[in-house]
Design a protein around this motif. Sequence first.
Motif, mmCIF file in Angstrom:
data_model
loop_
_atom_site.group_PDB
_atom_site.id
_atom_site.type_symbol
_atom_site.label_atom_id
_atom_site.label_comp_id
_atom_site.label_asym_id
_atom_site.label_seq_id
_atom_site.Cartn_x
_atom_site.Cartn_y
_atom_site.Cartn_z
ATOM 1 N N LEU A 4 0.665 -1.286 0.075
ATOM 2 C CA LEU A 4 -0.120 0.086 -0.050
ATOM 3 C C LEU A 4 0.774 1.108 -0.115
ATOM 4 O O LEU A 4 0.441 2.446 0.259
ATOM 5 N N GLY A 5 2.171 1.067 -0.253
ATOM 6 C CA GLY A 5 2.961 2.287 -0.340
ATOM 7 C C GLY A 5 3.705 2.483 0.990
ATOM 8 O O GLY A 5 3.664 3.518 1.434
ATOM 9 N N PHE A 11 -2.798 5.372 -1.607
ATOM 10 C CA PHE A 11 -1.974 5.406 -3.101
ATOM 11 C C PHE A 11 -1.091 6.544 -2.941
ATOM 12 O O PHE A 11 -1.313 7.372 -2.194
ATOM 13 N N TRP A 12 -0.083 6.208 -3.793
ATOM 14 C CA TRP A 12 0.771 7.307 -3.932
ATOM 15 C C TRP A 12 1.266 7.855 -2.614
ATOM 16 O O TRP A 12 2.051 9.117 -2.455
ATOM 17 N N ASN A 13 1.744 6.855 -1.686
ATOM 18 C CA ASN A 13 2.252 6.916 -0.120
ATOM 19 C C ASN A 13 1.865 8.264 0.578
ATOM 20 O O ASN A 13 2.518 8.795 1.195
ATOM 21 N N TYR A 42 3.347 1.751 -5.632
ATOM 22 C CA TYR A 42 2.258 0.918 -5.481
ATOM 23 C C TYR A 42 2.641 -0.525 -5.782
ATOM 24 O O TYR A 42 3.098 -0.773 -6.925
#
Length: 184
Positions: A4-5, A11-13, A42
């Motif tokens: 999941l980052g 998303f996208w940390n 991801y």
Amino acid sequence: MDALGGQHCGFWNWNPFFSKKPRPSQRRPIRSNSGSTAGQGYQFPIKQAVTAASLSLTGDTIAQIRDRWSKAKAANNHSNDLQDVLSRISDHDWLRALRMTSYGFLLYGPGSYAWYQCLEHFFPKPSVQNIMLKVLLNQIILGPCVIAVVFAWNNLWLGKVKELPQKYQRDALPTLLYGTNLIN
């Protein structure tokens, strides 16, 4: 949480619910061996997606066979034997099966993986209280969300998006309470 980052659950940390620095005394490390990497960010949870797709296909197949069998019995047909119902593969709705399988692979598998990772982040201790809280959150948050997404997914595939509000009003509560009306 790697899928999941990193330490974040989005998303996208990025996720506003997680602090930048994890508190080591309150977190158990979560290891994931769940999929293919799409670069540094991801990581798609392929194992969970395939599992959810397989279970969705199996569940839909069982539901279709059950429906055909009950219709044959209701029609007082002489071929209401389960073996006859199973042998009629031409009656199987393959588009419906594909619809449910794709839902499991694309939406439910990755979505439930993210959900359970978030629950594990917020409730890391395996106590009775945390387990009961996770079950309660599943029922009051995840259940309605899954029903809403399944209805939207099916109506989108069937070209009945305009009927979605009526579908929610008519079928959401019975589906939540009894597990019926997911497909039709």
